[in-house]
Design a protein around this motif. Structure first.
Motif, PDB file in Angstrom:
ATOM      1  N   ILE A 152       0.872  -1.174   0.000  1.00  0.00           N
ATOM      2  CA  ILE A 152       0.000   0.000   0.000  1.00  0.00           C
ATOM      3  C   ILE A 152       0.905   1.218   0.000  1.00  0.00           C
ATOM      4  O   ILE A 152       1.714   1.406   0.915  1.00  0.00           O
ATOM      5  CB  ILE A 152      -0.932   0.013   1.230  1.00  0.00           C
ATOM      6  CG1 ILE A 152      -1.818  -1.231   1.246  1.00  0.00           C
ATOM      7  CG2 ILE A 152      -1.787   1.272   1.221  1.00  0.00           C
ATOM      8  CD1 ILE A 152      -2.695  -1.328   2.473  1.00  0.00           C
ATOM      9  N   THR A 167      -3.598   7.167  -2.891  1.00  0.00           N
ATOM     10  CA  THR A 167      -3.230   5.884  -2.304  1.00  0.00           C
ATOM     11  C   THR A 167      -3.554   4.763  -3.282  1.00  0.00           C
ATOM     12  O   THR A 167      -4.639   4.750  -3.882  1.00  0.00           O
ATOM     13  CB  THR A 167      -4.002   5.641  -0.986  1.00  0.00           C
ATOM     14  OG1 THR A 167      -3.835   6.756  -0.135  1.00  0.00           O
ATOM     15  CG2 THR A 167      -3.486   4.396  -0.291  1.00  0.00           C
ATOM     16  N   LEU A 169      -3.180   0.315  -3.964  1.00  0.00           N
ATOM     17  CA  LEU A 169      -2.993  -1.018  -3.381  1.00  0.00           C
ATOM     18  C   LEU A 169      -2.563  -1.966  -4.481  1.00  0.00           C
ATOM     19  O   LEU A 169      -3.234  -2.094  -5.510  1.00  0.00           O
ATOM     20  CB  LEU A 169      -4.299  -1.500  -2.743  1.00  0.00           C
ATOM     21  CG  LEU A 169      -4.383  -2.988  -2.375  1.00  0.00           C
ATOM     22  CD1 LEU A 169      -3.381  -3.340  -1.283  1.00  0.00           C
ATOM     23  CD2 LEU A 169      -5.798  -3.363  -1.952  1.00  0.00           C
ATOM     24  N   GLN A 171      -1.358  -6.044  -5.195  1.00  0.00           N
ATOM     25  CA  GLN A 171      -1.319  -7.388  -4.631  1.00  0.00           C
ATOM     26  C   GLN A 171      -0.964  -8.408  -5.712  1.00  0.00           C
ATOM     27  O   GLN A 171      -1.329  -8.238  -6.869  1.00  0.00           O
ATOM     28  CB  GLN A 171      -2.680  -7.771  -4.015  1.00  0.00           C
ATOM     29  CG  GLN A 171      -3.009  -7.071  -2.729  1.00  0.00           C
ATOM     30  CD  GLN A 171      -4.214  -7.690  -2.049  1.00  0.00           C
ATOM     31  OE1 GLN A 171      -4.105  -8.244  -0.962  1.00  0.00           O
ATOM     32  NE2 GLN A 171      -5.370  -7.619  -2.694  1.00  0.00           N
ATOM     33  N   VAL A 180      -4.745  -1.335  -7.693  1.00  0.00           N
ATOM     34  CA  VAL A 180      -6.009  -0.626  -7.555  1.00  0.00           C
ATOM     35  C   VAL A 180      -5.765   0.712  -6.860  1.00  0.00           C
ATOM     36  O   VAL A 180      -5.050   0.784  -5.862  1.00  0.00           O
ATOM     37  CB  VAL A 180      -7.024  -1.451  -6.730  1.00  0.00           C
ATOM     38  CG1 VAL A 180      -8.342  -0.698  -6.594  1.00  0.00           C
ATOM     39  CG2 VAL A 180      -7.251  -2.811  -7.372  1.00  0.00           C
ATOM     40  N   ARG A 181      -6.374   1.758  -7.427  1.00  0.00           N
ATOM     41  CA  ARG A 181      -6.343   3.061  -6.753  1.00  0.00           C
ATOM     42  C   ARG A 181      -7.407   3.070  -5.663  1.00  0.00           C
ATOM     43  O   ARG A 181      -8.558   2.699  -5.894  1.00  0.00           O
ATOM     44  CB  ARG A 181      -6.620   4.177  -7.757  1.00  0.00           C
ATOM     45  CG  ARG A 181      -6.585   5.571  -7.145  1.00  0.00           C
ATOM     46  CD  ARG A 181      -6.970   6.617  -8.184  1.00  0.00           C
ATOM     47  NE  ARG A 181      -8.355   6.443  -8.624  1.00  0.00           N
ATOM     48  CZ  ARG A 181      -9.414   6.933  -7.959  1.00  0.00           C
ATOM     49  NH1 ARG A 181      -9.242   7.613  -6.831  1.00  0.00           N
ATOM     50  NH2 ARG A 181     -10.627   6.754  -8.432  1.00  0.00           N
ATOM     51  N   LEU A 182      -7.027   3.528  -4.474  1.00  0.00           N
ATOM     52  CA  LEU A 182      -7.973   3.573  -3.365  1.00  0.00           C
ATOM     53  C   LEU A 182      -8.615   4.954  -3.246  1.00  0.00           C
ATOM     54  O   LEU A 182      -9.780   5.138  -3.542  1.00  0.00           O
ATOM     55  CB  LEU A 182      -7.273   3.180  -2.062  1.00  0.00           C
ATOM     56  CG  LEU A 182      -6.721   1.749  -2.020  1.00  0.00           C
ATOM     57  CD1 LEU A 182      -6.044   1.482  -0.692  1.00  0.00           C
ATOM     58  CD2 LEU A 182      -7.814   0.728  -2.279  1.00  0.00           C
ATOM     59  N   ASP A 183      -7.858   5.942  -2.803  1.00  0.00           N
ATOM     60  CA  ASP A 183      -8.414   7.283  -2.597  1.00  0.00           C
ATOM     61  C   ASP A 183      -7.491   8.333  -3.197  1.00  0.00           C
ATOM     62  O   ASP A 183      -6.264   8.253  -3.050  1.00  0.00           O
ATOM     63  CB  ASP A 183      -8.591   7.582  -1.102  1.00  0.00           C
ATOM     64  CG  ASP A 183      -9.616   6.680  -0.454  1.00  0.00           C
ATOM     65  OD1 ASP A 183     -10.812   6.885  -0.691  1.00  0.00           O
ATOM     66  OD2 ASP A 183      -9.211   5.767   0.300  1.00  0.00           O
ATOM     67  N   TYR A 324     -15.169  -0.598  -4.072  1.00  0.00           N
ATOM     68  CA  TYR A 324     -13.976   0.019  -3.478  1.00  0.00           C
ATOM     69  C   TYR A 324     -12.949  -1.057  -3.146  1.00  0.00           C
ATOM     70  O   TYR A 324     -13.286  -2.120  -2.616  1.00  0.00           O
ATOM     71  CB  TYR A 324     -14.373   0.781  -2.219  1.00  0.00           C
ATOM     72  CG  TYR A 324     -13.221   1.485  -1.543  1.00  0.00           C
ATOM     73  CD1 TYR A 324     -12.683   2.652  -2.087  1.00  0.00           C
ATOM     74  CD2 TYR A 324     -12.675   0.999  -0.367  1.00  0.00           C
ATOM     75  CE1 TYR A 324     -11.636   3.314  -1.475  1.00  0.00           C
ATOM     76  CE2 TYR A 324     -11.629   1.642   0.267  1.00  0.00           C
ATOM     77  CZ  TYR A 324     -11.113   2.793  -0.295  1.00  0.00           C
ATOM     78  OH  TYR A 324     -10.068   3.440   0.323  1.00  0.00           O
ATOM     79  N   ALA A 325     -11.681  -0.788  -3.451  1.00  0.00           N
ATOM     80  CA  ALA A 325     -10.542  -1.692  -3.257  1.00  0.00           C
ATOM     81  C   ALA A 325     -10.552  -2.874  -4.223  1.00  0.00           C
ATOM     82  O   ALA A 325      -9.693  -3.752  -4.141  1.00  0.00           O
ATOM     83  CB  ALA A 325     -10.458  -2.199  -1.815  1.00  0.00           C
ATOM     84  N   SER A 328     -10.533   0.587  -9.635  1.00  0.00           N
ATOM     85  CA  SER A 328      -9.960   1.913  -9.386  1.00  0.00           C
ATOM     86  C   SER A 328     -10.944   3.039  -9.645  1.00  0.00           C
ATOM     87  O   SER A 328     -10.976   4.030  -8.908  1.00  0.00           O
ATOM     88  CB  SER A 328      -8.713   2.123 -10.257  1.00  0.00           C
ATOM     89  OG  SER A 328      -7.708   1.200  -9.925  1.00  0.00           O
TER      90      SER A 328
END
Length: 775
Positions: A152, A167, A169, A171, A180-183, A324-325, A328
């Motif tokens: 992250i 932010t 993530l 994996q 993946v884009r979070l916020d 979400y998560a 993106s």
């Protein structure tokens, strides 16, 4: 209100006094007035009547902080005067020898003294040059034979217009990989207006009865955290009367919060901060003679109340965030929400909230928080909303929080047609939600709490849970706690947990317990547990947790925290399956003085620089927090935004060639920004030398030497003391009829005051062309 005969009598008395004034003789004198033992040197021109009673001009009453009396008025030479004697309630002592008069009046004769506590709540933010930060969390884990690698990463950039953050993530599993884009958001705080603007990914405000939604768009509203010293709940006012000059001490729940000197008369110490819950305010008035009076006032304050005239609001608009998560940029329907709270009085706070989805559910409702005497706060809720049809929501609640007894209860009923933001399916619609609890403070016997909750739906089964807990402190033997809960419904279960925790030393604790909970076959199983824990300290060091249970479950966790991050490893065994995890996290800060490694930067931070002095201790609120690096820097992370922090250094640690104008400085960072605070260190660059002429004789005393940085006289035997001799410089010496030039160089490692030896000064006729000009 006075009866009409009394008013008529007072009016007649004043008219008779005014008509008699022309016939009565008055004596004018300059007199020192001492009112209620306030000997502040007040001298006035007054009139004395035939009986010697003082007559004070109306225009001078304000100077003495006196109210205008309703009786005793007399007109003398076109101006109103007021008589002060026993008839008007004054005790008068006249000293003809010193031309002074002592007046003693009741407290009600004075204008009230008002003293507000505290100062301006608007913080003076420390300016920060543009900069940035990066946070990272890396992990690898394996559970039930499946391995995962992940990270992250959060990046941020700050400046005068706020902070931008993003932010992501990442994996990788044995099956696939994802990023993946979070916020992502830009945040701009306006502390002077108590407001924040956020553009990007946000979570909507719920008010008292709404539902939160994650969305992408614009959010604007009140942010009380931009003024951390602002007290939003109702403030108290300590009132009383003083006959003599006095000291007023104000205590809230036994803790002194104010001490003020007051003049004679009524007084009001306003804006006294309270503590949430039921409490007692005591006002102790001590006069100049040491006599005391005690005024006691109970109160109740809660976070659901706003003080009178204070507003809190939030407006949101954007597209609802989906998956979400997982994805993106998955955004769905347009949503809007708005909330407004206002303190109508100190005892009543009102709220209106609206929310809705385009082509979906929408709702509008109100809420009121009402202080019920000095015992607690009651709340009332009403809302209407739906999708297609219109339903309603109604509710009531009550809270009391005290040291010995606490009570809370809340119940809300919704009709089957009521729907709001977040209501997706009709089966999700709640019917009745109730929860409550009661707590008892038993002193040395600990704290006892009982709680209850029930949730019913229109189209599916209800659920109920009841809980009981008790904890008691055993002194040096730690504390004992017991908790029991029962969940009713289709999957009813009962859990009981008994735990004994004993503190050891330096943040280390040991605990043992017994737990009864449903097993795999549905019957309750009895499991014994034991653990040993070392808490992670705020500085550098290690922490760990070791736990084991009689059913074979186990857990081991080890972490080490350094100045630039944290690493850890965990192992767990549960229900016969093993898993492990390794992680590392930290951050990087980028400021105008370069980049620095750090722990995770979750809040604001600051870089402290002490010239280029290495290994100097820096203190935050008088606690050592780190030592300077090779560039004289220390990074302070986890500073609360808009709070003033005192940073200091010990001047004794500075080398002899350095001077420090102030050892203490303040830093007030903005939200997630990193200002640089440079201590005003001046490095001394002194040196001595002996200046000689071309024939070897010393330059005569009194000659003036001019360098690049200063102008100094020559002492005996050509001795010169320079205070700014850093680097290589050219200089000129002048005395009557002579001028010469020379060059010198101060070595960097020459100590605090090196001696540069004997230097020859070349006469102007034979000197190089490039001479140093006089300052």
């Amino acid at each position: 209100m006075c009866p009409r005969p009394t008013i008529a009598l007072l009016t007649l008395t004043a008219l008779l006094a005014a008509s008699a004034a022309s016939a009565e003789s008055y004596t004018q004198s300059i007199t020192q007035l001492i009112v209620n033992e306030q000997d502040d040197g007040t001298t006035l021109v007054i009139q004395r009547d035939s009986a010697g009673a003082p007559m004070i001009r109306e225009a001078d009453l304000a100077r003495l902080r006196l109210r205008t009396p309703i009786v005793g008025a007399t007109s003398i030479d076109g101006q109103r005067y007021f008589r002060f004697d026993a008839v008007t309630g004054a005790d008068v002592v006249i000293d003809e020898a010193t031309q002074s008069i002592r007046l003693t009046l009741p407290a009600s004769a004075f204008v009230e003294t008002r003293t507000p506590l505290g100062s301006s709540d608007v913080p003076i933010v420390t300016a920060a040059a543009p900069g940035g930060f990066v946070n990272y969390d890396l992990y690898a884990q394996q559970v039930a034979g499946e391995s995962t690698l992940g990270a992250i990463i959060e990046g941020g950039a700050f400046g005068a217009l706020g902070v931008v953050t993003n932010t992501v993530l990442g994996q990788r599993t044995q099956a696939d990989a994802s990023l993946v884009r979070l916020d992502s958001a830009w945040t701009r705080d306006l502390p002077a207006r108590l407001e924040t603007l956020r553009v990007g990914d946000s979570i909507s405000a719920t008010g008292a009865w709404g539902q939160a939604a994650r969305f992408g768009g614009v959010k604007f509203g009140t942010n009380f955290s931009t003024q951390p010293t602002l007290v939003t709940t109702p403030l108290l006012s300590a009132r009383g009367e003083a006959i003599l000059p006095s000291t007023v001490d104000v205590f809230v729940n036994g803790r002194r919060v104010a001490s003020e000197d007051v003049a004679p008369g009524p007084f009001a110490i306003e804006q006294v901060p309270t503590m949430n819950g039921a409490g007692q305010m005591q006002v102790v008035v001590t006069d100049a003679l040491g006599r005391q009076q005690l005024i006691s006032q109970p109160y109740y304050s809660g976070p659901s109340l706003l003080r009178a005239g204070l507003n809190e609001y939030s407006v949101e608009a954007g597209a609802i965030r989906e998956d979400y998560a997982i994805q993106s940029n998955a955004y769905g329907q347009f949503i809007m929400a708005g909330t407004l709270r206002r303190g109508i009085t100190d005892r009543l706070t009102a709220e209106v909230h609206a929310e809705g989805v385009a082509d979906g559910a929408a709702a509008l409702g109100i809420n009121a928080a009402i202080e019920t005497g000095d015992f607690g706060v009651a709340t009332l809720t009403a809302a209407a909303g739906g999708e297609g049809g219109v339903g309603w929501l109604g509710g009531a609640g009550f809270e009391h929080n005290g040291r010995r007894f606490s009570l809370f209860a809340d119940a809300r009923f919704a009709s089957e047609d009521f729907a709001q933001l977040g209501t997706t399916f009709r089966t999700d619609r709640r019917k009745l939600r109730t929860f409550g609890g009661v707590g008892f403070g038993l002193g040395a016997y600990g704290n006892l709490q009982l709680s209850f909750g029930r949730q019913t739906y229109w189209t599916r089964a209800s659920s109920t849970i009841v809980g009981l807990s008790h904890s008691v402190t055993l002194g040096k033997f730690g504390y004992l706690s017991i908790a029991a809960s029962h969940a009713g419904g289709s999957d009813s279960s009962t859990n009981v947990f008994l735990n004994w925790t004993v503190p050891l030393s330096k943040g280390r604790t040991a605990s043992t317990g017994i737990e009864s909970s449903p097993g795999e076959n549905g019957d309750n199983e009895l499991v014994a547990t034991a653990s040993l824990q070392q808490s992670l300290q705020s500085g550098t060091g290690a922490g760990y947790y070791i736990g084991a249970a009689s059913n074979g479950d186990a857990e081991f966790d080890y972490s080490y925290q350094g100045a630039a991050g944290l690493i850890g490893a965990q192992y767990a065994r549960y229900n016969g399956q093993d898993g492990w995890r390794a992680n590392a996290g930290g951050g990087l800060a980028f400021t105008s003085v370069g980049s620095m490694p750090a722990r995770r930067i979750n809040e604001s931070f600051a870089v402290i620089q002490l010239a280029d002095y290495q290994n100097m201790t820096v203190y935050l609120e008088n606690q050592p927090v780190g030592k300077t690096d090779s560039n004289g820097r220390v990074l302070l992370e986890s500073l609360r935004p808009y709070e003033t922090n005192s940073v200091s250094v010990d001047p004794v640690e500075l080398p002899f060639d350095a001077s420090l104008a102030t050892p203490v400085m303040s830093v007030t960072p903005a939200y997630r920004s990193g200002p640089v605070v440079q201590f005003p260190v001046v490095r001394a660059s002194a040196a001595t030398l002996r200046l000689a002429q071309a024939d070897g004789t010393p330059v005569p005393p009194g000659a003036i030497v001019t360098t690049d940085a200063e102008q100094v006289p020559v002492a005996r035997d050509g001795l010169i003391y320079l205070t700014s001799a850093q680097g290589a410089q050219r200089a000129m010496a002048e005395w009557p009829g002579h001028r010469c030039s020379f060059a010198f160089a101060r070595p960097d490692d020459g100590g605090p005051q090196p001696d540069l030896g004997k230097i020859t000064c070349i006469a102007e006729a034979n000197a190089p062309d490039a001479l140093v000009a006089p300052l």
